[in-house]
Design a protein around this motif. Structure first.
Motif, PDB file in Angstrom:
ATOM      1  N   SER A 203       0.848  -1.207   0.000  1.00  0.00           N
ATOM      2  CA  SER A 203       0.000   0.000   0.000  1.00  0.00           C
ATOM      3  C   SER A 203       0.870   1.238   0.000  1.00  0.00           C
ATOM      4  O   SER A 203       2.000   1.227   0.515  1.00  0.00           O
ATOM      5  CB  SER A 203      -0.939   0.012   1.212  1.00  0.00           C
ATOM      6  N   SER A 204       0.342   2.343  -0.571  1.00  0.00           N
ATOM      7  CA  SER A 204       1.103   3.585  -0.647  1.00  0.00           C
ATOM      8  C   SER A 204       1.337   4.148   0.747  1.00  0.00           C
ATOM      9  O   SER A 204       0.539   3.948   1.672  1.00  0.00           O
ATOM     10  CB  SER A 204       0.363   4.615  -1.502  1.00  0.00           C
ATOM     11  N   HIS A 251       5.386   9.415  -6.509  1.00  0.00           N
ATOM     12  CA  HIS A 251       4.147  10.025  -7.002  1.00  0.00           C
ATOM     13  C   HIS A 251       4.523  11.275  -7.779  1.00  0.00           C
ATOM     14  O   HIS A 251       5.447  12.003  -7.392  1.00  0.00           O
ATOM     15  CB  HIS A 251       3.220  10.364  -5.831  1.00  0.00           C
ATOM     16  N   TYR A 281       5.238   9.212 -13.045  1.00  0.00           N
ATOM     17  CA  TYR A 281       5.817   8.431 -11.970  1.00  0.00           C
ATOM     18  C   TYR A 281       7.290   8.099 -12.304  1.00  0.00           C
ATOM     19  O   TYR A 281       7.650   7.901 -13.463  1.00  0.00           O
ATOM     20  CB  TYR A 281       5.025   7.142 -11.770  1.00  0.00           C
ATOM     21  N   THR A 283      10.787   5.696 -10.900  1.00  0.00           N
ATOM     22  CA  THR A 283      11.334   4.642 -10.043  1.00  0.00           C
ATOM     23  C   THR A 283      12.793   4.959  -9.751  1.00  0.00           C
ATOM     24  O   THR A 283      13.591   5.211 -10.669  1.00  0.00           O
ATOM     25  CB  THR A 283      11.232   3.275 -10.716  1.00  0.00           C
ATOM     26  N   TYR A 309       4.467   5.440  -3.751  1.00  0.00           N
ATOM     27  CA  TYR A 309       3.242   5.062  -4.433  1.00  0.00           C
ATOM     28  C   TYR A 309       3.290   3.568  -4.740  1.00  0.00           C
ATOM     29  O   TYR A 309       4.224   3.076  -5.380  1.00  0.00           O
ATOM     30  CB  TYR A 309       3.087   5.866  -5.735  1.00  0.00           C
ATOM     31  N   SER A 311       1.802   0.641  -6.690  1.00  0.00           N
ATOM     32  CA  SER A 311       1.020   0.266  -7.866  1.00  0.00           C
ATOM     33  C   SER A 311       1.352  -1.181  -8.185  1.00  0.00           C
ATOM     34  O   SER A 311       2.248  -1.490  -8.959  1.00  0.00           O
ATOM     35  CB  SER A 311       1.355   1.179  -9.052  1.00  0.00           C
ATOM     36  N   GLY A 312       0.684  -2.089  -7.540  1.00  0.00           N
ATOM     37  CA  GLY A 312       1.007  -3.503  -7.668  1.00  0.00           C
ATOM     38  C   GLY A 312       1.982  -3.910  -6.567  1.00  0.00           C
ATOM     39  O   GLY A 312       2.496  -3.103  -5.787  1.00  0.00           O
ATOM     40  N   SER A 315       6.271  -2.702  -7.054  1.00  0.00           N
ATOM     41  CA  SER A 315       6.714  -1.321  -7.271  1.00  0.00           C
ATOM     42  C   SER A 315       7.726  -0.882  -6.237  1.00  0.00           C
ATOM     43  O   SER A 315       8.636  -0.101  -6.527  1.00  0.00           O
ATOM     44  CB  SER A 315       5.513  -0.366  -7.249  1.00  0.00           C
TER      45      SER A 315
END
Length: 338
Positions: A203-204, A251, A281, A283, A309, A311-312, A315
């Protein structure tokens, strides 16, 4: 003396010799005849002496007075060459003559055949080392010297690259079946110590104020159970060399600023400023190798205003694993020193 006179004397000597030989032979015949008959007749006595025709010979009266010198006769014909006389005695060596004039240099003679190689001489004894002399001026480059003696064997070099595969050889004959002796029992196998983990953030996470430890809550693998998903801490159980890496997703409207901590010391940092890139976004990540002691704690700390963030499940990832245990490193170091 003139040549005609020499010839005359030679001819005269030949006639005189012939007469003497004939007279001697007649006298000998007369002596033999007288001894045989004892006397000669008056007719034979009165007759002119004919030595060859009469065996009695003749009696010569006393010599008369010398007659007057006759006129010189005419030169007679050349006589026959006389018989070569015997070789005369060898004469004594004459005095040494004066030195002759120096002769001219003769022509160069042909090259003689190569002689056989001589035997090698015996090596002499090594002399004592002399005292060091003063440094002389730099000399000219000398000619290449003789090959020196082989030096001592150097240290073993690195293994070179593998050569090209050679052609297959012919199959050899089957060898005799060998029977080896039973070896000593080996040491029991001890598996190497394991300590590794991989955890993700599901979770973010938005850190609005203060620093916060990031707990990667989804554990994918945790060999040795040294990572805690609840606290987000990895606690060192086996001293040694470890590798850690972290990858997070930012983010587009927030900064991203995280630290990899050992205990309370910052070891690495990953940073992203959203003001410099508003395309979307991003990385970012970091990796590091650390030498840990037993009880050291490794974790990820987030800076205020950081937004992770999620996302899956892949990440945001935190991972670490043991490379070498301290005990193995000490054994390897001892082998290197030997």
């Amino acid at each position: 003396m003139a040549q005609p006179e020499v010839l005359f004397l030679i001819i005269t000597a030949i006639f005189a010799s012939t007469y003497l030989i004939a007279y001697t032979a007649a006298s000998n015949d007369y002596d033999e005849s007288s001894q045989t008959s004892g006397s000669c007749s008056q007719e034979e006595t009165a007759t002119r002496c004919k030595p060859i025709e009469s065996p009695c010979g003749c009696f010569m009266g006393p010599s008369g007075p010398a007659g007057a010198t006759g006129a010189p006769g005419t030169v007679g014909p050349s006589g026959l060459p006389g018989v070569q006389g015997p070789q005369g005695l060898t004469g004594s060596i004459g005095p040494k003559g004066d030195p002759g004039l120096e002769g001219q240099v003769g022509l160069k003679g042909s090259t003689g055949e190569s002689g056989t190689a001589g035997q090698n001489g015996v090596n002499g004894e090594k002399g004592e080392a002399g005292q060091d002399g003063a440094n002389g001026a730099r000399g000219l480059k000398g000619t290449k010297g003789l090959k020196g003696d082989s030096g001592e064997k150097g240290d073993e070099g690195d293994v070179g690259p593998g050569g090209h595969k050679g052609d297959s050889g012919t199959k050899g004959d089957k060898g005799d079946t060998g029977k080896g002796t039973k070896g000593d029992a080996g040491t029991p196998y001890v598996p190497p110590p394991l300590s590794m983990f991989t955890a993700t953030l599901t979770s973010s996470l938005h850190v609005s104020s203060g620093y916060q430890t990031v707990a990667f809550n989804s554990v994918k693998m945790n060999a040795g159970n040294d990572y805690s998903a609840t606290s987000g801490f990895f606690t060192c159980r086996i001293p040694g060399m470890y590798s850690f890496s972290v990858t997070v997703l930012s983010h587009p409207q927030y900064d991203l600023n995280i630290y990899l901590m050992r205990n309370e010391v910052q070891e690495a940092r990953a940073y992203y400023n959203y003001m410099s890139d508003k395309s979307g976004y991003s990385t970012i990540g970091h990796s590091i190798v650390l030498d840990l002691e037993e009880g050291d704690e490794i974790y990820i700390r987030a800076h205020p205003t950081t937004y992770l963030y999620a996302s899956g499940t892949g990440s945001n990832v935190f991972t670490g694993h043991l490379l070498y245990a301290a005990a193995d490193m000490s054994v390897e170091n001892e082998a290197t020193e030997i």
